[in-house]
Design a protein around this motif. Structure first.
Motif, PDB file in Angstrom:
ATOM      1  N   ASN A 289       0.987  -1.110  -0.051  1.00 35.48           N
ATOM      2  CA  ASN A 289      -0.116   0.123   0.072  1.00 35.48           C
ATOM      3  C   ASN A 289       0.826   1.276  -0.142  1.00 35.48           C
ATOM      4  O   ASN A 289       1.230   2.011   1.077  1.00 35.48           O
ATOM      5  CB  ASN A 289      -0.935   0.029   1.266  1.00 35.48           C
ATOM      6  N   GLN A 290       1.503   1.801  -1.128  1.00 41.48           N
ATOM      7  CA  GLN A 290       2.358   2.812  -1.419  1.00 41.48           C
ATOM      8  C   GLN A 290       1.614   3.793  -2.129  1.00 41.48           C
ATOM      9  O   GLN A 290       0.885   3.731  -2.920  1.00 41.48           O
ATOM     10  CB  GLN A 290       3.663   2.288  -2.140  1.00 41.48           C
ATOM     11  N   ASP A 291       2.147   5.148  -1.662  1.00 40.51           N
ATOM     12  CA  ASP A 291       1.917   6.355  -2.400  1.00 40.51           C
ATOM     13  C   ASP A 291       2.932   6.930  -2.834  1.00 40.51           C
ATOM     14  O   ASP A 291       3.656   7.526  -1.586  1.00 40.51           O
ATOM     15  CB  ASP A 291       0.815   7.355  -1.744  1.00 40.51           C
ATOM     16  N   ILE A 292       3.283   7.230  -3.954  1.00 43.00           N
ATOM     17  CA  ILE A 292       4.623   8.041  -4.417  1.00 43.00           C
ATOM     18  C   ILE A 292       4.213   9.177  -5.294  1.00 43.00           C
ATOM     19  O   ILE A 292       3.635   9.061  -6.360  1.00 43.00           O
ATOM     20  CB  ILE A 292       5.370   7.134  -5.240  1.00 43.00           C
ATOM     21  N   VAL A 293       4.695  10.436  -4.612  1.00 45.40           N
ATOM     22  CA  VAL A 293       4.433  11.625  -5.624  1.00 45.40           C
ATOM     23  C   VAL A 293       5.587  12.392  -6.036  1.00 45.40           C
ATOM     24  O   VAL A 293       6.517  12.431  -5.182  1.00 45.40           O
ATOM     25  CB  VAL A 293       3.629  12.703  -4.440  1.00 45.40           C
ATOM     26  N   ASN A 294       5.750  12.698  -7.239  1.00 44.94           N
ATOM     27  CA  ASN A 294       6.980  13.350  -7.765  1.00 44.94           C
ATOM     28  C   ASN A 294       6.425  14.839  -8.368  1.00 44.94           C
ATOM     29  O   ASN A 294       5.635  14.624  -9.060  1.00 44.94           O
ATOM     30  CB  ASN A 294       7.332  12.321  -9.112  1.00 44.94           C
TER      31      ASN A 294
END
Length: 219
Positions: A208-213
């Motif tokens: 359950n990952q959330d990656i913002v760039n």
């Protein structure tokens, strides 16, 4: 808003006209052993050496950075370098992103007759453009049941005569679903990308990952 083929071509080619993009990445995971917190690095697009049998327009996306000493547990050793590559393609009016692999081929300018070049391995996702973009600067989606992923707004730095194009894609890796959203802030007059962002949400039995760039022009 869905960009025309001409504007899409301008958007795609403008990514490689800038030597480097500054990259700020924010990572969150329910697994405490995963990397947590913020990373900073650079990203670039360079033309892909084409196979004569494949005339599609291609770019090699590369990102590089260094682990800071401020990340949470599971971040690894501070100072450790990280890097990743993908192949971006523009073909028949569509943008797609591919996992990259190294191909060994003869290089005329190499002393040992061998050189490393990048080529597409298998598809990550295709862009599906739409006209919506999150008003929340963090890119958080307010729905609870809707799996739609929204990107954060790209920074507004150089001009207010801009528009934002958003796109989405998804990829199933065994039991893990990767949903990605992009947002490109484009100059209305030139079609140049001034800043852009992406967000990857990974859901699976053990993920359950959330990656913002966030990407901005350097200099």
């Amino acid at each position: 808003m869905i960009p025309s083929r001409q504007l899409l071509s301008s958007l795609f080619s403008s990514l490689s006209r800038h030597p480097h993009w500054s990259l700020t990445r924010t990572l969150h995971s329910d697994n405490p052993a995963d990397i947590q917190g913020q990373l900073r690095g650079t990203a670039s697009f360079t033309p892909l050496r084409q196979n004569p049998a494949n005339a599609d327009c291609g770019l090699v996306y590369r990102e590089d950075g260094e682990m800071p000493n401020t990340l949470g547990v599971g971040a690894g050793m501070p100072g450790l370098r990280w890097s990743k590559k993908y192949i971006w393609r523009l073909s028949e009016g569509k943008i797609s992103v591919w996992f990259a692999k190294v191909a060994r081929e003869k290089a005329a300018d190499s002393g040992d007759g061998q050189g490393n070049v990048q080529e597409a391995d298998y598809l990550f996702h295709e862009f599906e453009f739409d006209g919506s973009v999150s008003e929340d600067p963090t890119g958080k989606h307010t729905g609870t049941d809707d799996p739609l992923v929204t990107p954060p707004q790209p920074p507004l730095n150089f001009s207010d005569n801009t528009t934002v194009f958003t796109a989405r894609g998804k990829h199933l890796c065994i039991n893990d679903m990767y949903r990605t959203a992009y947002a490109f802030r484009v100059d209305r007059g030139t079609g140049e990308v001034l800043s852009w962002s992406s967000r990857h949400v990974v859901k699976g039995p053990k993920k359950n990952q959330d990656i913002v760039n966030i990407y901005q022009l350097e200099g």
